[in-house]
Write a protein that holds these residues in place. Structure first.
Motif, mmCIF file in Angstrom:
data_model
loop_
_atom_site.group_PDB
_atom_site.id
_atom_site.type_symbol
_atom_site.label_atom_id
_atom_site.label_comp_id
_atom_site.label_asym_id
_atom_site.label_seq_id
_atom_site.Cartn_x
_atom_site.Cartn_y
_atom_site.Cartn_z
ATOM 1 N N ILE A 9 0.826 -1.206 0.000
ATOM 2 C CA ILE A 9 0.000 0.000 0.000
ATOM 3 C C ILE A 9 0.862 1.258 0.000
ATOM 4 O O ILE A 9 0.560 2.245 -0.679
ATOM 5 N N VAL A 10 1.967 1.227 0.740
ATOM 6 C CA VAL A 10 2.864 2.389 0.789
ATOM 7 C C VAL A 10 3.451 2.662 -0.596
ATOM 8 O O VAL A 10 3.525 3.820 -1.042
ATOM 9 N N VAL A 11 3.855 1.619 -1.289
ATOM 10 C CA VAL A 11 4.402 1.775 -2.642
ATOM 11 C C VAL A 11 3.342 2.371 -3.563
ATOM 12 O O VAL A 11 3.616 3.257 -4.381
ATOM 13 N N VAL A 61 10.390 -2.016 -8.904
ATOM 14 C CA VAL A 61 11.204 -3.010 -8.194
ATOM 15 C C VAL A 61 10.631 -3.268 -6.802
ATOM 16 O O VAL A 61 10.513 -4.424 -6.365
ATOM 17 N N LEU A 62 10.260 -2.201 -6.110
ATOM 18 C CA LEU A 62 9.685 -2.364 -4.773
ATOM 19 C C LEU A 62 8.368 -3.154 -4.831
ATOM 20 O O LEU A 62 8.105 -3.990 -3.961
ATOM 21 N N ALA A 63 7.565 -2.891 -5.856
ATOM 22 C CA ALA A 63 6.301 -3.617 -5.994
ATOM 23 C C ALA A 63 6.535 -5.100 -6.208
ATOM 24 O O ALA A 63 5.813 -5.954 -5.669
ATOM 25 N N LEU A 64 7.552 -5.434 -7.004
ATOM 26 C CA LEU A 64 7.864 -6.846 -7.252
ATOM 27 C C LEU A 64 8.427 -7.509 -5.998
ATOM 28 O O LEU A 64 8.102 -8.663 -5.694
ATOM 29 N N VAL A 65 9.284 -6.789 -5.287
ATOM 30 C CA VAL A 65 9.845 -7.341 -4.057
ATOM 31 C C VAL A 65 8.745 -7.589 -3.029
ATOM 32 O O VAL A 65 8.733 -8.613 -2.330
ATOM 33 N N ARG A 66 7.788 -6.665 -2.949
ATOM 34 C CA ARG A 66 6.686 -6.804 -2.003
ATOM 35 C C ARG A 66 5.606 -7.761 -2.498
ATOM 36 O O ARG A 66 4.682 -8.098 -1.772
ATOM 37 N N ARG A 67 5.722 -8.170 -3.759
ATOM 38 C CA ARG A 67 4.710 -9.042 -4.376
ATOM 39 C C ARG A 67 3.324 -8.419 -4.221
ATOM 40 O O ARG A 67 2.387 -9.038 -3.727
ATOM 41 N N SER A 68 3.234 -7.172 -4.703
ATOM 42 C CA SER A 68 2.003 -6.407 -4.537
ATOM 43 C C SER A 68 1.342 -6.168 -5.883
ATOM 44 O O SER A 68 1.843 -5.392 -6.714
ATOM 45 N N LEU A 98 0.891 1.669 -10.433
ATOM 46 C CA LEU A 98 2.059 2.213 -11.135
ATOM 47 C C LEU A 98 1.750 2.595 -12.578
ATOM 48 O O LEU A 98 2.499 3.353 -13.200
ATOM 49 N N LEU A 99 0.652 2.077 -13.106
ATOM 50 C CA LEU A 99 0.259 2.474 -14.451
ATOM 51 C C LEU A 99 -0.054 3.966 -14.507
ATOM 52 O O LEU A 99 0.140 4.616 -15.538
ATOM 53 N N LEU A 100 -0.523 4.527 -13.395
ATOM 54 C CA LEU A 100 -0.901 5.939 -13.357
ATOM 55 C C LEU A 100 0.282 6.869 -13.617
ATOM 56 O O LEU A 100 0.235 7.673 -14.570
ATOM 57 N N PRO A 101 1.376 6.823 -12.820
ATOM 58 C CA PRO A 101 2.507 7.717 -13.129
ATOM 59 C C PRO A 101 3.162 7.401 -14.473
ATOM 60 O O PRO A 101 3.705 8.291 -15.120
#
Length: 349
Positions: free
Chosen positions: A45-47, A91-98, A105-108
Motif C-alpha cells: 500500500i505504501v508503494v 522493483v519495490l512492488a515486485l519485491v513486495r509481491r504487490s 504504477l500504471l498511473l505515473p
C-alpha cells in the motif's frame, strides 16, 4: 506450413527453446507463489501511495508554490527526472509481491509518457534554410580557441556565445573571423553571422550590466531579429532554497523586449538558466516555440556537460518553422552547445 527457425545447440536443445526456458525461470522467480496468495492485493500500500504522489506531482507541478524556496521552479526544472521513480517503485512492488502497487504504477507511467513521451523519440526532419547555434562558453574555459573552432565546424549560419570575458573576446574573434564575416559583442554576449547584421543594441534585462542583445540578420530569405541572452544564474541554498528572483526579473524584461519586436521572424538564443517547464520563464516561453520541443532529438539536455541533467540553453523561434534541433559535442565549457535548423517563412517580413 511455415516453421519457426531454430538453432541447434550443443546441449541437444534449440536456441529458441533455451531462451523460452530462461524467460520462464525469470517469470517464476518474479511471480512464483503469487497464485493463490490472497495478500497480493493488501501488500504494498505504501508503494502504491508513493506512485500516486509521483503522478500527482507531475500533473499538478504548476500548483507547487514558489513562496518557499522557489520549490515550484525547482520541481519544474528537473520534472522529467521524476520518471526515474517509476522503475524504482516497480522493483519495490515486485519485491513486495504487490498486485495493487503494480496496477497503480500504471498511473505515473501514463502521466510521464503523456508529458515527455514525445521527447523520447526523434522528431528531427530534413530541410531548413537557417542554422543557428548557441553556446555558453564558460568564463573559465581553458581552451577558448578550440571551443570557437568546434562551434564554427557546426556549419551554423549564426552563432551566439555567452559568458564572454573581456580578455578572451579577441581570441574568439580571431578564431571565428574566417567563417563569420560579421559579428557584434555587447557586454558578455556576442553574435557571429555569415550574413550582414544591423540595428545591434543592448537589451535591458534589469541587471545593471549588459548580458543581452538583439540584432537584425539579413538572411537571403529576409530579415530575422536575433536575440542573445544570458539570464542570471540560479542557486540552491540550504537557507534560501532555490533562489532565482533576479533570473525571474530578467526573464520578464526579456519577454517584454521580444513582445515589442517589430520584425515578425524572431530567434532567441542563449543560456536562460531555466527549462521550458519553468513557470518563471513564461514571459518568454509563452510567445515563442522551442526548437527542441518541436523538432528535437531526445531531451537535448545541455547542462552540466559532464552529465547533462537539464536543458537550460535554449533556442526559441517565432515566425519560423523548426525542422531539427540537437546538442553538439562537449567543448572546454561546462555547457554543451545546442543547435537548430529552421525554415524561414518568406511570407513574413
Amino acid at each position: 506450413m511455415a516453421q519457426a527457425y531454430m538453432t541447434e545447440t550443443g546441449g541437444g536443445g534449440t536456441g529458441q527453446g533455451r531462451e523460452q526456458s530462461r524467460l520462464r525461470r525469470l517469470l517464476a522467480r518474479l511471480f512464483g507463489g503469487w497464485r493463490g496468495d490472497r495478500r497480493i492485493w493488501r501488500r504494498g500500500i505504501v508503494v502504491a501511495v508513493l506512485a500516486v504522489l509521483v503522478a500527482l506531482l507531475m500533473v499538478l507541478h504548476a500548483q507547487v508554490p514558489n513562496a518557499v524556496g522557489n520549490l515550484g521552479s525547482l520541481t519544474e526544472t528537473f520534472l522529467p527526472w521524476l520518471g526515474v521513480a517509476i522503475p524504482l517503485l516497480l522493483v519495490l512492488a515486485l519485491v513486495r509481491r504487490s498486485a495493487t502497487a503494480l496496477v497503480v504504477l500504471l498511473l505515473p507511467t501514463v502521466v510521464w509518457l503523456n508529458l515527455f513521451g514525445g521527447l523520447v523519440t526523434s522528431k528531427s526532419g530534413s530541410g531548413g534554410d537557417f542554422t543557428v547555434v548557441t553556446h555558453n562558453v564558460n568564463a573559465d574555459n581553458a581552451d577558448p580557441s578550440g571551443t570557437a573552432r568546434d562551434v564554427a565546424a557546426s556549419g551554423a549560419d549564426v552563432v551566439a556565445l555567452e559568458e564572454l570575458t573581456e580578455t578572451e573576446v579577441p581570441v574568439y574573434e580571431k578564431a571565428l573571423e574566417a567563417t563569420y564575416k560579421y559579428h557584434e559583442v555587447v557586454g558578455t554576449v556576442g553574435l557571429w553571422s555569415k550574413y550582414r547584421m544591423s540595428d545591434t543594441k543592448a537589451v535591458d534585462i534589469k541587471l545593471g550590466w549588459e548580458r543581452a542583445m538583439r540584432s537584425t540578420v539579413a538572411t537571403p530569405d529576409g530579415p530575422v531579429a536575433v536575440y542573445v541572452a544570458h539570464l542570471p544564474s540560479v542557486r540552491v541554498k540550504l537557507e534560501a532554497g532555490f533562489t532565482a528572483r533576479q533570473r525571474d526579473k530578467s526573464a520578464n524584461a526579456l519577454g517584454e523586449a521580444i513582445a515589442d519586436e517589430p520584425i515578425e521572424r524572431v530567434a532567441l538564443l542563449g543560456d536562460l538558466n531555466g527549462t521550458m517547464n519553468d513557470r518563471a520563464l513564461n514571459a518568454v516561453t509563452a510567445q515563442m516555440r522551442s526548437t527542441q520541443g518541436a523538432a528535437g532529438s531526445g531531451f537535448g539536455f545541455s547542462w552540466p556537460a559532464s552529465f547533462p541533467m537539464a536543458r537550460i540553453d535554449q533556442i526559441m523561434v517565432r515566425g519560423m518553422e523548426p525542422t531539427a534541433s540537437w546538442t553538439l559535442p562537449q567543448t572546454g565549457s561546462d555547457h554543451l552547445p545546442v543547435a537548430a535548423r529552421v525554415t524561414i517563412d518568406t511570407s513574413r517580413s
